[in-house]
Design an enzyme around this catalytic site. Sequence first.
Site, PDB file in Angstrom:
ATOM      1  N   ASP B  33     -52.663 -16.342  -2.518  1.00 14.71           N
ATOM      2  CA  ASP B  33     -51.972 -17.383  -2.460  1.00 14.71           C
ATOM      3  C   ASP B  33     -52.368 -17.091  -0.673  1.00 14.71           C
ATOM      4  O   ASP B  33     -52.296 -16.744   0.058  1.00 14.71           O
ATOM      5  CB  ASP B  33     -50.697 -16.242  -2.272  1.00 14.71           C
ATOM      6  CG  ASP B  33     -49.589 -17.301  -2.637  1.00 14.71           C
ATOM      7  OD1 ASP B  33     -48.687 -16.558  -4.146  1.00 14.71           O
ATOM      8  OD2 ASP B  33     -49.334 -17.881  -2.797  1.00 14.71           O
ATOM      9  N   ASP B  58     -55.821 -21.353   1.686  1.00 11.24           N
ATOM     10  CA  ASP B  58     -55.038 -22.790   1.437  1.00 11.24           C
ATOM     11  C   ASP B  58     -56.063 -23.538   0.132  1.00 11.24           C
ATOM     12  O   ASP B  58     -57.636 -23.755   0.896  1.00 11.24           O
ATOM     13  CB  ASP B  58     -54.894 -24.009   2.361  1.00 11.24           C
ATOM     14  CG  ASP B  58     -54.415 -25.131   1.916  1.00 11.24           C
ATOM     15  OD1 ASP B  58     -54.281 -25.085   0.527  1.00 11.24           O
ATOM     16  OD2 ASP B  58     -54.216 -25.569   3.002  1.00 11.24           O
ATOM     17  N   ASN B  85     -53.609 -19.476 -11.628  1.00  4.22           N
ATOM     18  CA  ASN B  85     -51.925 -19.137 -11.697  1.00  4.22           C
ATOM     19  C   ASN B  85     -51.302 -20.067 -10.639  1.00  4.22           C
ATOM     20  O   ASN B  85     -49.776 -20.617 -10.695  1.00  4.22           O
ATOM     21  CB  ASN B  85     -51.736 -17.935 -11.447  1.00  4.22           C
ATOM     22  CG  ASN B  85     -49.678 -17.933 -12.345  1.00  4.22           C
ATOM     23  OD1 ASN B  85     -49.303 -18.280 -12.775  1.00  4.22           O
ATOM     24  ND2 ASN B  85     -49.631 -17.840 -10.729  1.00  4.22           N
ATOM     25  N   TYR B 147     -47.164 -33.217 -12.637  1.00  2.13           N
ATOM     26  CA  TYR B 147     -47.034 -31.741 -13.596  1.00  2.13           C
ATOM     27  C   TYR B 147     -48.068 -31.772 -14.723  1.00  2.13           C
ATOM     28  O   TYR B 147     -48.641 -31.048 -15.155  1.00  2.13           O
ATOM     29  CB  TYR B 147     -45.580 -31.398 -13.480  1.00  2.13           C
ATOM     30  CG  TYR B 147     -45.781 -29.553 -13.686  1.00  2.13           C
ATOM     31  CD1 TYR B 147     -46.054 -28.850 -12.648  1.00  2.13           C
ATOM     32  CD2 TYR B 147     -45.521 -28.899 -15.368  1.00  2.13           C
ATOM     33  CE1 TYR B 147     -46.244 -27.331 -13.112  1.00  2.13           C
ATOM     34  CE2 TYR B 147     -45.754 -28.049 -15.159  1.00  2.13           C
ATOM     35  CZ  TYR B 147     -45.974 -26.910 -14.421  1.00  2.13           C
ATOM     36  OH  TYR B 147     -45.856 -25.369 -15.268  1.00  2.13           O
ATOM     37  N   LYS B 151     -51.284 -30.060 -15.674  1.00  2.00           N
ATOM     38  CA  LYS B 151     -51.185 -29.547 -16.793  1.00  2.00           C
ATOM     39  C   LYS B 151     -52.391 -29.701 -18.138  1.00  2.00           C
ATOM     40  O   LYS B 151     -52.953 -28.752 -18.367  1.00  2.00           O
ATOM     41  CB  LYS B 151     -49.915 -28.707 -17.105  1.00  2.00           C
ATOM     42  CG  LYS B 151     -49.792 -28.202 -15.850  1.00  2.00           C
ATOM     43  CD  LYS B 151     -50.271 -26.924 -15.597  1.00  2.00           C
ATOM     44  CE  LYS B 151     -49.398 -26.352 -14.235  1.00  2.00           C
ATOM     45  NZ  LYS B 151     -49.735 -24.673 -13.782  1.00  2.00           N
TER      46      LYS B 151
END
Lengths: 123, 240
Positions: B33, B58, B85, B147, B151
Amino acid sequence: MAAPLIVEQPAAELDTVTEVLTAVFAEVKAAVLAERPVVVLVEDGDLLGQGDVVDASVAAGLLGLVRAFALEGAKPGWRVNAVSHRGEDDAAASRDAAEWLAGSDLSGQLIRVGTAHLGKVWP
Amino acid sequence: MSALAIVTGAAGGLGRQIAARLGEAGHQLLLVDLDPRVAETARELESTGVSAGAVVADLTRDEGAAEVAAAVRDRGGSIAVLVNNAGITRDARVKNMEDADFAAVIAVNLVAAIRLTLELEPLFADGSAVVNMSSRASLGNFGQANYVTSKSGLVGFTRALALNWAPRVRVNAVAPSLVDTPMTQAMPPEVLEKLVSRIPAGRIGSPEDVAELVAFLASAEAGYITGQVVLACGGRSLAA
């Protein structure tokens, strides 16, 4: 009718995907705000993932972009559609399909030119 | 040594739950993360008896992907599962969406996932699995052009990678709808209630719902499934 914007799937490398998709977003946004119909042309093989991973990501991303604009543009009447085709073999038919879509009241549609997609997944 | 599972965006929320579930399945975990709190999450999971490490990286930069690869090599260099994710939102109606907000979402949600996966290619074990976290929104959503594009792009990436890496590595995507995470908990209650009312299942999805599906797709039981997008949306993708 305002002149349609026809956008062809741009070539991209991994390091240019963001730039390429953002440029298409800006172009389509400007077109719909000017009440121009938009048709995005993508490679059907890329939509199915039958090639390079970056090209597939761009093609599928563009289809998502078309759907997002069409959904958001339902009320103001934006017309944003997509045509997928297989390279030069379907070039004439895909141009016809794009012109027809641009002149129609439809939005959010995907016309798949040719038959290579039959029996495959719907993107 | 148990097989290594990498989960990005694992500091909290859905990523944490996915990591916990993969830990229960017996995987050694590597949590990734940008948020330094990922180290704390790894420690919490270790307290439950799971082997877990953390990398703060990053992933929008080549160096970030290289740091993850180095951490994998430090742990034996054999990946069993990668869950892409990590993601962000920068929602706005199209007319108000700045190019920079569009680009930021593409860079994190799509390009970073591709970069990391390709960087890790030589480190995947035979029979391993990639699970990309797409979204029901990939089919279209209001106020999320960035978004949705990202996706949907992940869906294309999933299909192409599945074909490119078969039969050695399976690649699938999970497309959740509304999931009970800190992000949805921050919504105005009346907005959330309206959204939930459109879900045929009659409730918001839980992180456990999604984690269970990810764990299945990552497991040997899903050994004949590749290149697919599984919608975990309580029927939302069908309803009017």
